[in-house]
Design a protein around this motif. Structure first.
Motif, PDB file in Angstrom:
ATOM      1  N   GLU A  75       0.805  -1.218   0.000  1.00  0.00           N
ATOM      2  CA  GLU A  75       0.000   0.000   0.000  1.00  0.00           C
ATOM      3  C   GLU A  75       0.842   1.274   0.000  1.00  0.00           C
ATOM      4  N   ASP A  76       1.866   1.325   0.837  1.00  0.00           N
ATOM      5  CA  ASP A  76       2.672   2.551   0.922  1.00  0.00           C
ATOM      6  C   ASP A  76       3.393   2.861  -0.386  1.00  0.00           C
ATOM      7  N   GLU A  77       4.022   1.853  -0.968  1.00  0.00           N
ATOM      8  CA  GLU A  77       4.753   2.061  -2.225  1.00  0.00           C
ATOM      9  C   GLU A  77       3.786   2.383  -3.366  1.00  0.00           C
ATOM     10  N   ALA A  78       2.657   1.691  -3.420  1.00  0.00           N
ATOM     11  CA  ALA A  78       1.667   1.972  -4.468  1.00  0.00           C
ATOM     12  C   ALA A  78       1.126   3.391  -4.323  1.00  0.00           C
ATOM     13  N   THR A  79       0.826   3.803  -3.093  1.00  0.00           N
ATOM     14  CA  THR A  79       0.336   5.163  -2.864  1.00  0.00           C
ATOM     15  C   THR A  79       1.362   6.184  -3.340  1.00  0.00           C
ATOM     16  N   ARG A  80       2.603   5.969  -2.988  1.00  0.00           N
ATOM     17  CA  ARG A  80       3.669   6.896  -3.393  1.00  0.00           C
ATOM     18  C   ARG A  80       3.749   7.001  -4.911  1.00  0.00           C
ATOM     19  N   ARG A  81       3.770   5.856  -5.578  1.00  0.00           N
ATOM     20  CA  ARG A  81       3.887   5.856  -7.040  1.00  0.00           C
ATOM     21  C   ARG A  81       2.671   6.484  -7.713  1.00  0.00           C
ATOM     22  N   LEU A  82       1.480   6.123  -7.235  1.00  0.00           N
ATOM     23  CA  LEU A  82       0.259   6.644  -7.850  1.00  0.00           C
ATOM     24  C   LEU A  82       0.116   8.146  -7.625  1.00  0.00           C
ATOM     25  N   ARG A  83       0.416   8.612  -6.428  1.00  0.00           N
ATOM     26  CA  ARG A  83       0.350  10.062  -6.168  1.00  0.00           C
ATOM     27  C   ARG A  83       1.344  10.811  -7.057  1.00  0.00           C
ATOM     28  N   ALA A  84       2.524  10.236  -7.266  1.00  0.00           N
ATOM     29  CA  ALA A  84       3.519  10.869  -8.136  1.00  0.00           C
ATOM     30  C   ALA A  84       3.010  10.971  -9.574  1.00  0.00           C
ATOM     31  N   GLU A  85       2.101  10.073  -9.962  1.00  0.00           N
ATOM     32  CA  GLU A  85       1.516  10.105 -11.307  1.00  0.00           C
ATOM     33  C   GLU A  85       0.265  10.977 -11.371  1.00  0.00           C
ATOM     34  N   GLY A  86      -0.156  11.521 -10.229  1.00  0.00           N
ATOM     35  CA  GLY A  86      -1.322  12.386 -10.208  1.00  0.00           C
ATOM     36  C   GLY A  86      -2.655  11.685 -10.014  1.00  0.00           C
ATOM     37  N   VAL A  87      -2.632  10.435  -9.563  1.00  0.00           N
ATOM     38  CA  VAL A  87      -3.872   9.686  -9.346  1.00  0.00           C
ATOM     39  C   VAL A  87      -4.639  10.287  -8.166  1.00  0.00           C
ATOM     40  N   ALA A  88      -5.947  10.443  -8.343  1.00  0.00           N
ATOM     41  CA  ALA A  88      -6.812  10.986  -7.292  1.00  0.00           C
ATOM     42  C   ALA A  88      -7.143   9.899  -6.273  1.00  0.00           C
ATOM     43  N   PHE A  89      -7.185  10.294  -5.009  1.00  0.00           N
ATOM     44  CA  PHE A  89      -7.522   9.374  -3.916  1.00  0.00           C
ATOM     45  C   PHE A  89      -8.727   9.901  -3.164  1.00  0.00           C
ATOM     46  N   ARG A  90      -9.438   8.987  -2.537  1.00  0.00           N
ATOM     47  CA  ARG A  90     -10.485   9.294  -1.552  1.00  0.00           C
ATOM     48  C   ARG A  90     -10.059   8.563  -0.303  1.00  0.00           C
ATOM     49  N   GLY A  91      -9.457   9.294   0.604  1.00  0.00           N
ATOM     50  CA  GLY A  91      -8.885   8.650   1.787  1.00  0.00           C
ATOM     51  C   GLY A  91      -7.697   7.811   1.366  1.00  0.00           C
ATOM     52  N   VAL A  92      -7.710   6.521   1.720  1.00  0.00           N
ATOM     53  CA  VAL A  92      -6.588   5.646   1.384  1.00  0.00           C
ATOM     54  C   VAL A  92      -6.840   4.828   0.117  1.00  0.00           C
ATOM     55  N   LYS A  93      -7.989   5.057  -0.529  1.00  0.00           N
ATOM     56  CA  LYS A  93      -8.335   4.310  -1.737  1.00  0.00           C
ATOM     57  C   LYS A  93      -8.253   5.208  -2.968  1.00  0.00           C
ATOM     58  N   VAL A  94      -7.984   4.588  -4.096  1.00  0.00           N
ATOM     59  CA  VAL A  94      -7.976   5.300  -5.373  1.00  0.00           C
ATOM     60  C   VAL A  94      -9.408   5.710  -5.704  1.00  0.00           C
ATOM     61  N   ALA A  95      -9.574   6.923  -6.191  1.00  0.00           N
ATOM     62  CA  ALA A  95     -10.883   7.391  -6.657  1.00  0.00           C
ATOM     63  C   ALA A  95     -11.121   6.774  -8.036  1.00  0.00           C
ATOM     64  N   MET A  96     -11.781   5.633  -8.050  1.00  0.00           N
ATOM     65  CA  MET A  96     -11.924   4.857  -9.281  1.00  0.00           C
ATOM     66  C   MET A  96     -12.654   5.622 -10.383  1.00  0.00           C
ATOM     67  N   ASN A  97     -13.698   6.347 -10.062  1.00  0.00           N
ATOM     68  CA  ASN A  97     -14.443   7.066 -11.104  1.00  0.00           C
ATOM     69  C   ASN A  97     -13.577   8.081 -11.835  1.00  0.00           C
ATOM     70  N   ALA A  98     -12.599   8.642 -11.146  1.00  0.00           N
ATOM     71  CA  ALA A  98     -11.748   9.669 -11.743  1.00  0.00           C
ATOM     72  C   ALA A  98     -10.546   9.087 -12.489  1.00  0.00           C
ATOM     73  N   THR A  99     -10.153   7.853 -12.170  1.00  0.00           N
ATOM     74  CA  THR A  99      -8.887   7.340 -12.697  1.00  0.00           C
ATOM     75  C   THR A  99      -8.977   6.022 -13.457  1.00  0.00           C
ATOM     76  N   ARG A 100     -10.141   5.412 -13.475  1.00  0.00           N
ATOM     77  CA  ARG A 100     -10.326   4.118 -14.160  1.00  0.00           C
ATOM     78  C   ARG A 100     -10.025   4.275 -15.644  1.00  0.00           C
ATOM     79  N   TRP A 101      -9.400   3.249 -16.237  1.00  0.00           N
ATOM     80  CA  TRP A 101      -9.032   3.290 -17.654  1.00  0.00           C
ATOM     81  C   TRP A 101      -9.359   1.970 -18.333  1.00  0.00           C
ATOM     82  N   TRP A 102      -9.841   2.044 -19.570  1.00  0.00           N
ATOM     83  CA  TRP A 102     -10.062   0.863 -20.405  1.00  0.00           C
ATOM     84  C   TRP A 102      -9.157   0.946 -21.625  1.00  0.00           C
ATOM     85  N   PRO A 103      -8.593  -0.158 -22.077  1.00  0.00           N
ATOM     86  CA  PRO A 103      -7.791  -0.121 -23.304  1.00  0.00           C
ATOM     87  C   PRO A 103      -8.607   0.497 -24.445  1.00  0.00           C
TER      88      PRO A 103
END
Length: 107
Positions: A75-103
């Motif tokens: 969790e800590d390493e993933a949070t660090r990497r995702l935040r560095a990429e600009g991924v939105a969070f809601r608390g300790v979880k990824v904000a899926m509606n804002a960041t979900r991707w489909w090929p």
């Protein structure tokens, strides 16, 4: 002990995960759905098993649970990497509606 997924399945999972753009995420189930369209089989659990065993070769931190929970034990390493990429969070979880991707979608 469960049998290892076939190498074709492993390759497909890793290909899908490798294609996730920075700043975006997919759930284990979403990856499984894309791979199932290509191979005819698979599940979120199998994707999780592939990621646990082979995920170090791809951007593993971009694959999360459907509710936005991060990979267990990382969790800590993933949070660090995702935040560095600009991924939105809601608390300790990824904000899926804002960041979900489909090929096929734009990054």
């Amino acid at each position: 002990m469960t049998a290892a997924p076939p190498s074709e399945y492993v390759e497909q999972v890793l290909d899908v995960v490798d294609a996730i753009p920075p700043g975006r995420v997919m759930s284990y189930g979403m990856v499984a759905e894309v791979v199932r369209e290509r191979t005819g089989s698979g599940s979120a659990r199998t994707v999780g098993a592939v990621m646990a065993r082979y995920g170090g070769a791809v951007p593993w931190h971009r694959v999360v649970a459907a509710d936005g929970r991060l990979p267990p034990g990382h969790e800590d390493e993933a949070t660090r990497r995702l935040r560095a990429e600009g991924v939105a969070f809601r608390g300790v979880k990824v904000a899926m509606n804002a960041t979900r991707w489909w090929p096929g979608e734009p990054a």
